[in-house]
Design a protein around this motif. Structure first.
Motif, PDB file in Angstrom:
ATOM      1  N   ARG A 220      33.871 107.394 117.801  1.00 36.77           N
ATOM      2  CA  ARG A 220      34.754 107.088 116.587  1.00 36.77           C
ATOM      3  C   ARG A 220      33.929 106.371 115.416  1.00 36.77           C
ATOM      4  NH1 ARG A 220      40.283 108.024 115.539  1.00 36.77           N
ATOM      5  NH2 ARG A 220      40.765 108.050 117.785  1.00 36.77           N
ATOM      6  N   GLU A 221      33.426 105.414 115.640  1.00 39.23           N
ATOM      7  CA  GLU A 221      32.963 104.480 114.272  1.00 39.23           C
ATOM      8  C   GLU A 221      31.786 105.075 113.940  1.00 39.23           C
ATOM      9  OE1 GLU A 221      35.980 102.055 115.900  1.00 39.23           O
ATOM     10  OE2 GLU A 221      34.692 103.198 116.786  1.00 39.23           O
ATOM     11  N   PRO A 222      30.663 105.487 115.030  1.00 41.29           N
ATOM     12  CA  PRO A 222      29.507 106.162 114.723  1.00 41.29           C
ATOM     13  C   PRO A 222      29.525 107.361 113.892  1.00 41.29           C
ATOM     14  CG  PRO A 222      29.379 105.088 116.759  1.00 41.29           C
ATOM     15  CD  PRO A 222      30.718 105.124 116.521  1.00 41.29           C
ATOM     16  N   LEU A 223      30.523 108.266 114.236  1.00 37.81           N
ATOM     17  CA  LEU A 223      31.019 109.624 113.725  1.00 37.81           C
ATOM     18  C   LEU A 223      31.355 109.414 112.375  1.00 37.81           C
ATOM     19  CD1 LEU A 223      31.145 112.517 113.919  1.00 37.81           C
ATOM     20  CD2 LEU A 223      33.288 112.148 114.925  1.00 37.81           C
ATOM     21  N   PHE A 224      32.216 108.497 112.227  1.00 35.30           N
ATOM     22  CA  PHE A 224      32.542 108.174 110.990  1.00 35.30           C
ATOM     23  C   PHE A 224      31.440 107.720 109.717  1.00 35.30           C
ATOM     24  CE2 PHE A 224      33.061 104.208 108.218  1.00 35.30           C
ATOM     25  CZ  PHE A 224      33.751 104.981 106.997  1.00 35.30           C
ATOM     26  N   LEU A 225      30.477 107.089 110.137  1.00 39.11           N
ATOM     27  CA  LEU A 225      29.539 106.479 109.381  1.00 39.11           C
ATOM     28  C   LEU A 225      28.446 107.670 109.122  1.00 39.11           C
ATOM     29  CD1 LEU A 225      28.289 103.946 107.929  1.00 39.11           C
ATOM     30  CD2 LEU A 225      26.826 103.709 109.927  1.00 39.11           C
ATOM     31  N   CYS A 226      28.112 108.274 110.154  1.00 42.07           N
ATOM     32  CA  CYS A 226      27.185 109.347 110.112  1.00 42.07           C
ATOM     33  C   CYS A 226      27.736 110.706 109.100  1.00 42.07           C
ATOM     34  CB  CYS A 226      26.736 110.182 111.427  1.00 42.07           C
ATOM     35  SG  CYS A 226      25.887 108.882 112.507  1.00 42.07           S
ATOM     36  N   ALA A 227      28.964 111.057 109.376  1.00 35.11           N
ATOM     37  CA  ALA A 227      29.960 111.963 108.631  1.00 35.11           C
ATOM     38  C   ALA A 227      29.902 111.521 107.089  1.00 35.11           C
ATOM     39  CB  ALA A 227      31.263 112.295 109.208  1.00 35.11           C
ATOM     40  N   ALA A 228      30.180 110.266 106.910  1.00 31.88           N
ATOM     41  CA  ALA A 228      30.527 109.924 105.409  1.00 31.88           C
ATOM     42  C   ALA A 228      29.121 109.944 104.559  1.00 31.88           C
ATOM     43  CB  ALA A 228      30.603 108.578 105.189  1.00 31.88           C
ATOM     44  N   VAL A 229      27.951 109.730 105.362  1.00 36.17           N
ATOM     45  CA  VAL A 229      26.471 109.855 104.581  1.00 36.17           C
ATOM     46  C   VAL A 229      26.072 111.204 104.589  1.00 36.17           C
ATOM     47  CG1 VAL A 229      24.191 109.100 105.031  1.00 36.17           C
ATOM     48  CG2 VAL A 229      25.905 107.358 105.456  1.00 36.17           C
ATOM     49  N   THR A 230      26.480 111.963 105.459  1.00 35.64           N
ATOM     50  CA  THR A 230      25.877 113.191 105.583  1.00 35.64           C
ATOM     51  C   THR A 230      26.848 114.156 104.466  1.00 35.64           C
ATOM     52  OG1 THR A 230      25.540 113.402 107.664  1.00 35.64           O
ATOM     53  CG2 THR A 230      25.834 115.647 106.979  1.00 35.64           C
ATOM     54  N   ALA A 231      28.083 113.800 104.263  1.00 36.50           N
ATOM     55  CA  ALA A 231      28.962 114.621 103.329  1.00 36.50           C
ATOM     56  C   ALA A 231      28.485 114.234 101.901  1.00 36.50           C
ATOM     57  CB  ALA A 231      30.525 114.088 103.599  1.00 36.50           C
ATOM     58  N   GLN A 232      28.267 113.034 101.606  1.00 40.38           N
ATOM     59  CA  GLN A 232      27.848 112.344 100.273  1.00 40.38           C
ATOM     60  C   GLN A 232      26.393 113.244 100.114  1.00 40.38           C
ATOM     61  OE1 GLN A 232      24.998 110.704  99.045  1.00 40.38           O
ATOM     62  NE2 GLN A 232      24.172 110.461 101.040  1.00 40.38           N
ATOM     63  N   ALA A 233      25.654 113.257 100.748  1.00 39.79           N
ATOM     64  CA  ALA A 233      24.409 114.105 100.564  1.00 39.79           C
ATOM     65  C   ALA A 233      24.591 115.579 100.301  1.00 39.79           C
ATOM     66  CB  ALA A 233      23.336 113.902 101.919  1.00 39.79           C
ATOM     67  N   LEU A 234      25.228 116.149 101.279  1.00 35.90           N
ATOM     68  CA  LEU A 234      25.669 117.573 100.799  1.00 35.90           C
ATOM     69  C   LEU A 234      26.379 117.825  99.366  1.00 35.90           C
ATOM     70  CD1 LEU A 234      26.775 118.621 104.171  1.00 35.90           C
ATOM     71  CD2 LEU A 234      24.701 119.264 103.188  1.00 35.90           C
ATOM     72  N   ILE A 235      27.230 116.976  99.081  1.00 28.21           N
ATOM     73  CA  ILE A 235      27.889 117.025  97.586  1.00 28.21           C
ATOM     74  C   ILE A 235      26.799 116.663  96.710  1.00 28.21           C
ATOM     75  CG2 ILE A 235      29.805 116.195  96.246  1.00 28.21           C
ATOM     76  CD1 ILE A 235      30.745 117.658  98.624  1.00 28.21           C
ATOM     77  N   PHE A 236      25.953 115.657  96.759  1.00 30.22           N
ATOM     78  CA  PHE A 236      25.003 115.352  95.782  1.00 30.22           C
ATOM     79  C   PHE A 236      24.039 116.627  95.723  1.00 30.22           C
ATOM     80  CE2 PHE A 236      20.541 114.485  96.142  1.00 30.22           C
ATOM     81  CZ  PHE A 236      20.350 113.976  94.897  1.00 30.22           C
ATOM     82  N   LEU A 237      23.729 117.184  96.820  1.00 31.96           N
ATOM     83  CA  LEU A 237      22.677 118.223  96.800  1.00 31.96           C
ATOM     84  C   LEU A 237      23.269 119.475  96.134  1.00 31.96           C
ATOM     85  CD1 LEU A 237      19.926 119.577  97.427  1.00 31.96           C
ATOM     86  CD2 LEU A 237      20.754 120.079  99.529  1.00 31.96           C
ATOM     87  N   PHE A 238      24.376 119.980  96.400  1.00 30.96           N
ATOM     88  CA  PHE A 238      24.980 120.987  95.839  1.00 30.96           C
ATOM     89  C   PHE A 238      25.456 120.975  94.321  1.00 30.96           C
ATOM     90  CE2 PHE A 238      26.390 122.216 100.561  1.00 30.96           C
ATOM     91  CZ  PHE A 238      25.319 123.045 100.339  1.00 30.96           C
ATOM     92  N   THR A 239      25.745 119.778  93.996  1.00 31.95           N
ATOM     93  CA  THR A 239      26.063 119.299  92.630  1.00 31.95           C
ATOM     94  C   THR A 239      24.682 119.637  91.634  1.00 31.95           C
ATOM     95  OG1 THR A 239      27.862 117.877  93.065  1.00 31.95           O
ATOM     96  CG2 THR A 239      26.812 117.635  90.966  1.00 31.95           C
ATOM     97  N   THR A 240      23.306 118.791  92.283  1.00 37.32           N
ATOM     98  CA  THR A 240      22.324 118.990  91.469  1.00 37.32           C
ATOM     99  C   THR A 240      21.939 120.401  91.406  1.00 37.32           C
ATOM    100  OG1 THR A 240      20.987 118.674  93.372  1.00 37.32           O
ATOM    101  CG2 THR A 240      21.672 116.687  92.362  1.00 37.32           C
ATOM    102  N   MET A 241      22.243 121.358  92.304  1.00 36.81           N
ATOM    103  CA  MET A 241      21.841 122.666  92.079  1.00 36.81           C
ATOM    104  C   MET A 241      22.674 123.495  90.886  1.00 36.81           C
ATOM    105  SD  MET A 241      21.672 124.083  95.860  1.00 36.81           S
ATOM    106  CE  MET A 241      20.752 123.537  96.888  1.00 36.81           C
TER     107      MET A 241
END
Length: 241
Positions: A93-114
């Motif tokens: 549960r905890e590892p998944l939460f951390l990886c998901a949070a970091v991955t999600a922000q990266a995707l939002i960041f990338l698509f926003t810069t596009m």
């Protein structure tokens, strides 16, 4: 559509889509609608003030914080932290939460810069400029998701209030330091890093609600989840269901 797919859509995909729309909307306001309105008209002066105050000592400090939020460091720290959490807590549960949070922000960041095209501040840049828009700051967003995410997890594990405050104070200082140093190094405007706090912090909140909520079930069982030793089992299962 399966129950799990519906839950993922409601708790993860829909909130992330709303966050993406909000980030794009903020980017358009900053770069198209309010660019000639205070406080955005004062950002150039802030950038010049940071650049004018550079010293060898602060240059070294800024490099440390900037490196802590580099793509390579974020990936390494996230993977190592996830492995440690898995080995210590004996659950996903905890590892998944951390990886998901970091991955999600990266995707939002990338698509926003596009979508948002914003030039870097008009001062000397201390780092090589990546081929992305200045809005938002990827370093700040990643640092917020990772280190605030770790603060959330550690605060949930420790019972001592002073310890909770200590971990929060220590880890939250990292994204704040990253934000200041990215402006100091001439890589981002103030509004870029403010938007990044929103991105990283919201992704932490979304994934905490989706992953860390122990009352949430993702399978067929509708019984709430509770601790059972080191794992997570349906409440009442020991009584025969």
């Amino acid at each position: 559509m399966s129950e799990v797919a519906v839950r993922v859509a409601r708790r993860v995909l829909l909130p992330l889509a709303v966050l993406f729309a909000l980030m794009v909307g903020l980017g358009l306001l900053v770069t198209r609608v309010l660019e000639h309105t205070w406080p955005f008209t004062a950002e150039d002066a802030v950038n010049r003030e940071f650049a004018g105050d550079r010293t060898p000592g602060w240059n070294d400090v800024s490099l440390v914080f900037s490196t802590l939020a580099s793509t390579q460091m974020i990936v390494v720290v996230t993977v190592l932290a996830a492995l440690v959490l898995r080995l210590v807590l004996h659950r996903w549960r905890e590892p998944l939460f951390l990886c998901a949070a970091v991955t999600a922000q990266a995707l939002i960041f990338l698509f926003t810069t596009m979508v948002i095209d914003r030039n870097r501040p008009a001062v000397a840049h201390m780092d090589a400029s990546p081929p992305t828009s200045s809005f938002p700051s990827g370093h700040t967003s990643a640092a917020t998701a990772l280190y605030v995410g770790l603060a959330v997890l550690l605060a949930l594990q420790v019972r001592s209030t002073p310890a909770k405050i200590g971990w929060w104070s220590l880890l939250v200082l990292v994204p704040l330091g990253v934000a200041l140093t990215r402006m100091y190094r001439g890589m981002h405007h103030p509004s870029d890093v403010v938007a990044s706090f929103l991105n990283g912090g919201t992704c932490v909140a979304i994934m905490a609600r989706a992953v860390l909520d122990r009352t949430l079930t993702w399978g067929r069982s509708r019984l709430p989840l509770s601790r059972s030793g080191d794992g997570v089992t349906p409440a009442g299962a020991a009584a025969g269901g």
